[in-house]
Design an enzyme around this catalytic site. Sequence first.
Site, short mmCIF file in Angstrom:
data_model
loop_
_atom_site.label_atom_id
_atom_site.label_comp_id
_atom_site.label_asym_id
_atom_site.label_seq_id
_atom_site.Cartn_x
_atom_site.Cartn_y
_atom_site.Cartn_z
N ASP A 1 0.98 -1.17 -0.08
CA ASP A 1 0.14 -0.05 0.04
C ASP A 1 0.85 1.34 0.07
OD1 ASP A 1 -1.97 2.15 0.55
OD2 ASP A 1 -2.78 1.21 2.01
N ASP B 1 -8.10 4.24 -9.22
CA ASP B 1 -9.38 3.70 -9.24
C ASP B 1 -10.55 4.76 -8.92
OD1 ASP B 1 -8.62 1.15 -9.61
OD2 ASP B 1 -7.79 1.20 -7.48
N LYS C 1 -18.98 5.19 -6.99
CA LYS C 1 -20.27 5.72 -5.90
C LYS C 1 -19.81 6.47 -4.70
CE LYS C 1 -22.25 0.88 -6.49
NZ LYS C 1 -21.91 -0.34 -6.06
N ASP D 1 -10.12 9.52 -16.11
CA ASP D 1 -11.04 9.57 -17.33
C ASP D 1 -12.38 9.64 -16.74
OD1 ASP D 1 -10.21 6.91 -16.18
OD2 ASP D 1 -11.41 5.87 -17.69
N THR E 1 -2.05 3.72 -21.84
CA THR E 1 -2.32 2.37 -21.09
C THR E 1 -3.58 1.82 -21.46
OG1 THR E 1 -3.27 3.56 -19.32
CG2 THR E 1 -1.00 3.37 -19.22
N GLU F 1 -6.41 4.17 -20.34
CA GLU F 1 -6.75 5.30 -21.00
C GLU F 1 -7.29 4.90 -22.48
OE1 GLU F 1 -3.29 7.83 -21.64
OE2 GLU F 1 -4.69 9.52 -22.22
C1 LIG Z 1 -7.06 1.63 -12.62
S1 LIG Z 1 -5.49 1.10 -12.17
C2 LIG Z 1 -4.53 2.37 -13.25
C3 LIG Z 1 -3.10 1.54 -13.68
C4 LIG Z 1 -2.08 2.34 -14.16
N1 LIG Z 1 -1.62 3.67 -13.43
C5 LIG Z 1 -2.42 2.82 -15.66
O1 LIG Z 1 -2.60 3.97 -15.77
O2 LIG Z 1 -2.85 1.76 -16.40
C6 LIG Z 1 -5.27 1.82 -10.51
C7 LIG Z 1 -4.10 1.04 -9.92
O3 LIG Z 1 -3.84 1.56 -8.56
C8 LIG Z 1 -3.57 0.68 -7.47
N2 LIG Z 1 -3.83 1.18 -6.44
C9 LIG Z 1 -4.86 1.80 -5.87
N3 LIG Z 1 -4.50 2.21 -4.55
C10 LIG Z 1 -3.34 2.06 -4.47
C11 LIG Z 1 -2.31 2.14 -3.39
N4 LIG Z 1 -2.80 2.48 -1.99
N5 LIG Z 1 -1.17 1.48 -3.41
C12 LIG Z 1 -0.55 1.00 -4.30
N6 LIG Z 1 -1.46 0.70 -5.36
C13 LIG Z 1 -2.69 1.21 -5.46
C14 LIG Z 1 -4.42 -0.43 -7.95
O4 LIG Z 1 -4.15 -1.83 -7.79
C15 LIG Z 1 -4.66 -0.46 -9.60
O5 LIG Z 1 -3.49 -1.22 -10.20
#
Ligand SMILES: C[S@@+](CC[C@H](N)C(=O)[O-])C[C@H]1O[C@@H](n2cnc3c(N)ncnc32)[C@H](O)[C@@H]1O
Length: 232
Positions: A117, A140, A144, A176, A210, A213
């Site tokens: 984390d 993410d 909601k 996005d 990515t 995107e």
């Molecule tokens: C929607 S994905 C986007 C991934 C990448 N940045 C991209 O543009 O393709 C969000 C990522 O953030 C990670 N994530 C969310 N909160 C996190 C945290 N507190 N520490 C590490 N990773 C985190 C999730 O596991 C996920 O892989």
Amino acid sequence: MSDPSLPTNSVLSSGIRTFKPRRSRITPSQRNGLIYGGENLLTFTNRSLRSTYLWPELKSPLFIDIGFGNGVSSIALAEANPEYSFLAIDVHTPGVGNLLGEIHTRGLKNIRVMETDSIAVLEHMIAPDSISGIYTLFPDPWPKSRHHKRRIVQPAIMNLFNSRLVPQGFWHIATDWQDYADCITGLFEQPNYAPRWSGGIVNRPDRPITHYERRAIQDGRTVTDFRFVRCE
Ligand SMILES: C[S@@+](CC[C@H](N)C(=O)[O-])C[C@H]1O[C@@H](n2cnc3c(N)ncnc32)[C@H](O)[C@@H]1O
């Protein structure tokens, strides 16, 4: 939601995490990445990244990619800036395997990976006033309302990141989700936070497209890039 194997932080309320637990299958090449690229994987400790033997070659400036997904953007940043150091953090094991494999194959020396984390890392392993930039690309969205407390862009995390950046250090965010973008604009304009940050919406920088995107573009959603700079 709460995974006891992950370090805790005092920034978010107990049990609140900014990521979704995902159990995805790992491909043979991602598994190989974990095996052969493991020398670039750092483990969480309660000690400062700079004060330990953890990363002896760590150079300044240091940039952090939070939530790197499969690591495409982290690789591009590290390859384009060999004189800087990059720390990439995510909790998703297949992505960690992918990124470690790419680092190993390309022989990159200026990037390390953590599978944990990032909020705990920023709180416990990163000293105040020490990082030059944070990337949070397509976090993410937690659409909601009752889940907004899990969004990475929220007051407590804004304060933590502000304290870890050097003066003039930046936080780059791309999303996005229009609702998330509107919330980000509103948060950084609030009188409590506005004096500590400057900046706002910027043009899309040169970065690889990515999966997230590409899907946003296919679905007709607008991508918004923000760059906020820590004021002195
Ligand atoms: C929607 S994905 C986007 C991934 C990448 N940045 C991209 O543009 O393709 C969000 C990522 O953030 C990670 N994530 C969310 N909160 C996190 C945290 N507190 N520490 C590490 N990773 C985190 C999730 O596991 C996920 O892989």
